[in-house]
Motif scaffolding. Structure first.
Motif, PDB file in Angstrom:
ATOM      1  N   GLY A   1       0.763  -1.305   0.106  1.00 53.51           N
ATOM      2  CA  GLY A   1      -0.154  -0.001   0.009  1.00 53.51           C
ATOM      3  C   GLY A   1       0.969   1.391  -0.021  1.00 53.51           C
ATOM      4  N   ARG A   2       0.177   2.183  -0.236  1.00 49.35           N
ATOM      5  CA  ARG A   2       0.946   3.708  -0.180  1.00 49.35           C
ATOM      6  C   ARG A   2       1.608   3.918   1.310  1.00 49.35           C
ATOM      7  N   ASP A   3       0.948   3.484   2.194  1.00 45.69           N
ATOM      8  CA  ASP A   3       1.303   3.559   3.520  1.00 45.69           C
ATOM      9  C   ASP A   3       2.836   2.726   3.735  1.00 45.69           C
ATOM     10  N   LEU A   4       3.118   1.993   2.892  1.00 42.50           N
ATOM     11  CA  LEU A   4       4.505   1.125   3.096  1.00 42.50           C
ATOM     12  C   LEU A   4       4.238   0.017   3.789  1.00 42.50           C
ATOM     13  N   ARG A   5       2.863  -0.470   3.554  1.00 41.96           N
ATOM     14  CA  ARG A   5       2.741  -1.873   4.361  1.00 41.96           C
ATOM     15  C   ARG A   5       2.618  -2.825   3.553  1.00 41.96           C
ATOM     16  N   TYR A   6       2.498  -4.212   3.741  1.00 44.67           N
ATOM     17  CA  TYR A   6       2.191  -5.349   3.014  1.00 44.67           C
ATOM     18  C   TYR A   6       0.781  -5.430   3.252  1.00 44.67           C
ATOM     19  N   ARG A   7       0.025  -5.848   1.976  1.00 40.30           N
ATOM     20  CA  ARG A   7      -1.277  -5.947   1.855  1.00 40.30           C
ATOM     21  C   ARG A   7      -1.422  -7.545   1.495  1.00 40.30           C
ATOM     22  N   PHE A   8      -0.735  -7.905   0.631  1.00 37.94           N
ATOM     23  CA  PHE A   8      -0.587  -9.389   0.243  1.00 37.94           C
ATOM     24  C   PHE A   8       0.940  -9.875  -0.019  1.00 37.94           C
ATOM     25  N   VAL A   9       1.347 -11.097   0.441  1.00 36.75           N
ATOM     26  CA  VAL A   9       2.542 -11.700   0.384  1.00 36.75           C
ATOM     27  C   VAL A   9       2.205 -12.918   0.157  1.00 36.75           C
ATOM     28  N   ASN A  10       3.069 -13.697  -0.730  1.00 36.00           N
ATOM     29  CA  ASN A  10       2.881 -15.257  -1.102  1.00 36.00           C
ATOM     30  C   ASN A  10       4.006 -15.770  -0.079  1.00 36.00           C
ATOM     31  N   ARG A  11       3.935 -17.380  -0.222  1.00 35.70           N
ATOM     32  CA  ARG A  11       4.714 -17.793   0.776  1.00 35.70           C
ATOM     33  C   ARG A  11       5.984 -17.759   0.568  1.00 35.70           C
ATOM     34  N   ALA A  12       6.525 -17.755  -0.996  1.00 35.38           N
ATOM     35  CA  ALA A  12       8.046 -17.432  -0.914  1.00 35.38           C
ATOM     36  C   ALA A  12       8.626 -16.178  -0.571  1.00 35.38           C
TER      37      ALA A  12
ATOM     38  N   THR B   1       5.656 -16.093   8.144  1.00 32.02           N
ATOM     39  CA  THR B   1       4.553 -16.480   7.255  1.00 32.02           C
ATOM     40  C   THR B   1       3.688 -15.483   6.675  1.00 32.02           C
ATOM     41  N   PRO B   2       3.045 -15.669   5.633  1.00 30.30           N
ATOM     42  CA  PRO B   2       2.232 -14.498   5.076  1.00 30.30           C
ATOM     43  C   PRO B   2       1.358 -13.714   5.915  1.00 30.30           C
ATOM     44  N   GLN B   3       0.719 -14.467   6.939  1.00 25.54           N
ATOM     45  CA  GLN B   3      -0.107 -13.770   7.906  1.00 25.54           C
ATOM     46  C   GLN B   3       0.488 -12.925   8.858  1.00 25.54           C
ATOM     47  N   GLU B   4       1.762 -13.366   9.229  1.00 34.48           N
ATOM     48  CA  GLU B   4       2.735 -12.424  10.162  1.00 34.48           C
ATOM     49  C   GLU B   4       3.208 -11.085   9.264  1.00 34.48           C
ATOM     50  N   MET B   5       3.278 -11.067   8.182  1.00 37.54           N
ATOM     51  CA  MET B   5       3.821 -10.172   7.433  1.00 37.54           C
ATOM     52  C   MET B   5       2.626  -8.838   6.977  1.00 37.54           C
ATOM     53  N   ILE B   6       1.445  -9.517   6.451  1.00 37.69           N
ATOM     54  CA  ILE B   6       0.383  -8.503   6.175  1.00 37.69           C
ATOM     55  C   ILE B   6       0.170  -7.549   7.355  1.00 37.69           C
ATOM     56  N   GLY B   7       0.064  -6.312   6.640  1.00 35.26           N
ATOM     57  CA  GLY B   7      -0.145  -5.312   7.522  1.00 35.26           C
ATOM     58  C   GLY B   7       1.035  -4.580   8.355  1.00 35.26           C
ATOM     59  N   ARG B   8       2.181  -5.221   8.328  1.00 39.91           N
ATOM     60  CA  ARG B   8       3.516  -4.611   8.766  1.00 39.91           C
ATOM     61  C   ARG B   8       4.132  -3.864   8.041  1.00 39.91           C
ATOM     62  N   PRO B   9       4.866  -2.823   8.613  1.00 37.05           N
ATOM     63  CA  PRO B   9       5.654  -1.689   7.711  1.00 37.05           C
ATOM     64  C   PRO B   9       6.832  -2.370   6.810  1.00 37.05           C
TER      65      PRO B   9
ATOM     66  N   VAL C   1      -2.824   3.839  -5.448  1.00 36.63           N
ATOM     67  CA  VAL C   1      -2.895   3.339  -3.871  1.00 36.63           C
ATOM     68  C   VAL C   1      -1.820   2.641  -3.438  1.00 36.63           C
ATOM     69  N   GLY C   2      -0.920   2.095  -4.255  1.00 37.44           N
ATOM     70  CA  GLY C   2       0.193   1.190  -3.919  1.00 37.44           C
ATOM     71  C   GLY C   2       0.697   0.451  -5.295  1.00 37.44           C
ATOM     72  N   TRP C   3       1.315  -0.758  -5.017  1.00 39.15           N
ATOM     73  CA  TRP C   3       1.823  -1.237  -6.270  1.00 39.15           C
ATOM     74  C   TRP C   3       1.948  -2.845  -6.170  1.00 39.15           C
ATOM     75  N   PHE C   4       2.128  -3.467  -7.180  1.00 40.04           N
ATOM     76  CA  PHE C   4       2.465  -5.005  -7.458  1.00 40.04           C
ATOM     77  C   PHE C   4       3.887  -5.128  -7.470  1.00 40.04           C
ATOM     78  N   ALA C   5       4.334  -6.207  -7.003  1.00 38.36           N
ATOM     79  CA  ALA C   5       5.792  -6.583  -6.765  1.00 38.36           C
ATOM     80  C   ALA C   5       6.069  -7.953  -7.265  1.00 38.36           C
ATOM     81  N   SER C   6       6.619  -8.163  -8.076  1.00 33.14           N
ATOM     82  CA  SER C   6       7.074  -9.590  -8.705  1.00 33.14           C
ATOM     83  C   SER C   6       8.668  -9.495  -8.857  1.00 33.14           C
TER      84      SER C   6
END
Length: 463
Positions: free
Chosen positions: A245-256, A264-272, A328-333
């Motif tokens: 997100g634009r707030d520089l927080r993770y909105r989605f992260v896959n397992r890799a 884990t993905p759940q531990e990363m989502i929402g963190r700066p 509002v943010g960006w997608f990263a590969s």
């Protein structure tokens, strides 16, 4: 004009007036002036003539207000002749207003697209609007008098007795029900019940409002299935996929992506991002983040120092996440290309080594007859120039004992390092690689995670 209000209470609900044939015309005209029409006195005249009882609705204007009355004329006979007429007047304005309001409300209920029904407490249908007919395929005539849950073969989310108990206790109930239409098709409805308490002779009843959400539920189920497929694909992908997100927080992260940081993905989502990546790693990619938030699509290939994974070569692609023309943010590969870079480096080193060996051979051939130290010194100077380093030496390494001996070197203006040194002062990793027969290249002692922080000891010979 005799008054009969006391004698005629059973007839006169609101008031009585009993004019006789001798009632002065002025009184009759006064009566007519207070009503909307001259109907009352005309009716009384007809009542005398026909000797019958008549009832009329009269609009009475009093003080600028209009009231509706029910007027009943009762002829009084004596000896077979009508002697007078008793007029019973009842104000029915409030009752008529309520009836009109109920008719209006019923009309509005008929206009509603939701299925609306009134039920007795045993579920018997007493009202069925057009929306219910369209939703279920049963007409009002077919539905009235039936028990709703039997007619519609209702599937309740809990026992019906518990639903009734909750509705009576709280005055309402909401939930999802499964109903069967007349054509047999099953539909899902959101159902809201409102209990109307008993009033007078009318028993308590339930107003039930149902909305068909079958299409929405089907779409939600399809969406969940697609999301599950997406999670399966992204979870199995070795490519790191993220949405930030634009707030520089993770909105989605896959397992890799999560495994790179030991989370884990759940531990990363929402963190700066800065907290997860670390300041140094975040600083490497921050310029590209600034560009993508300006709406640019960017790519990079960088060596990034991660807190857990160490130095890794990463190739990334950022695409803006745009909503209503706003980024509002960006997608990263992101792909870890460290092994590819190592292979490329090895190939380059191999090619350079072959060339250098040929050049060293030529230098050695030219040095025939010269002192060996001078020849080695010239070779080290040539290798240093080719590799762009400020020091190049020749020596022996005893990995079992953990010592390195520098015998000959070219060091330009730097202090010489000829002597014997402990490998633990520089890179204990070299010992393990040497014992395993691997070739190790350290390009920068200050940042390579395989070295210790005691590289300054390199300039302190121990023997």
């Amino acid at each position: 004009m005799p008054a009969r209000a006391t004698a005629r209470r059973s007839i006169c609900a609101s008031g009585c007036w009993a004019p006789s044939p001798s009632t002065p015309p002025s009184v009759s005209r006064s009566w007519d002036a207070t009503t909307a029409t001259s109907t009352p006195t005309d009716a009384m005249a007809r009542s005398w003539a026909s000797r019958s009882r008549r009832s009329w609705g009269v609009l009475w204007r009093a003080g600028g207000r209009e009231r509706l009355f029910d007027v009943v004329y009762e002829p009084e006979r004596k000896g077979g002749n009508v002697e007078s007429v008793v007029v019973a007047i009842t104000d029915i304005s409030d009752r008529k207003a309520v009836e009109t309001s109920l008719r209006d409300q019923a009309g509005l209920l008929e206009l509603a697209h939701d299925a609306i029904m009134l039920l007795e407490m045993d579920g018997t249908i007493t009202f069925w609007n057009q929306g219910a007919a369209e939703t279920y395929g049963f007409t009002a005539e077919e539905s009235l008098g039936n028990v709703a849950h039997r007619l519609l073969h209702t599937v309740f989310p809990q026992p019906l007795s518990e639903i009734y108990e909750a509705a009576e206790r709280q005055g309402r109930w909401e939930g999802e029900l499964i109903h069967s239409r007349r054509d047999g098709r099953r539909i899902v409805v959101t159902s809201r019940w409102a209990v109307q308490p008993a009033m007078g002779d009318r028993p308590a009843r339930i107003m039930e409002i149902n909305r068909d959400v079958t299409e929405r539920k089907t779409a939600e189920a399809a969406l969940k299935e697609k999301e599950a497929e997406l999670l399966l694909v992204t979870g199995a992908s070795p490519i790191i996929l993220m949405r930030c997100g634009r707030d520089l927080r993770y909105r989605f992260v896959n397992r890799a992506g999560a495994e790179l940081f030991g989370l884990t993905p759940q531990e990363m989502i929402g963190r700066p991002m800065r907290v997860v990546m670390g300041d140094e790693a975040f600083a490497r990619v921050e310029p590209f983040i600034e560009r993508v938030l300006r709406g640019e699509s960017v790519e990079y290939e960088l060596e990034i120092p991660y807190p857990r994974a160490g130095l890794r070569w990463m190739r990334g692609s950022f695409i803006p996440d745009v909503s209503e023309s706003v980024v509002v943010g960006w997608f990263a590969s992101i792909t870890d290309v460290t092994e590819r870079k190592r292979v490329e480096d090895k190939l380059r080193d191999s090619e350079r080594t072959e060339r250098l060996l040929a050049e060293i051979g030529a230098l050695a051939a030219k040095g025939v007859g010269r002192p060996l130290d001078h020849v080695v010194h010239d070779i080290c100077a040539h290798v240093a120039a080719e590799m762009g380093v400020s020091r190049c030496g020749y020596g022996l390494v005893d990995v079992e004992e953990g010592w390195a001996t520098v015998e000959t070197e070219w060091c330009g203006s730097l202090p010489p390092l000829r002597g014997r040194y402990a490998l633990s002062n520089v890179a204990p990793h070299l010992v393990a690689d040497g014992l395993a027969g691997r070739v190790t290249v350290l390009r920068d002692l200050t940042v390579d995670p395989r070295t210790t922080n005691r590289y300054d000891g390199l300039y302190a010979p121990v023997a």
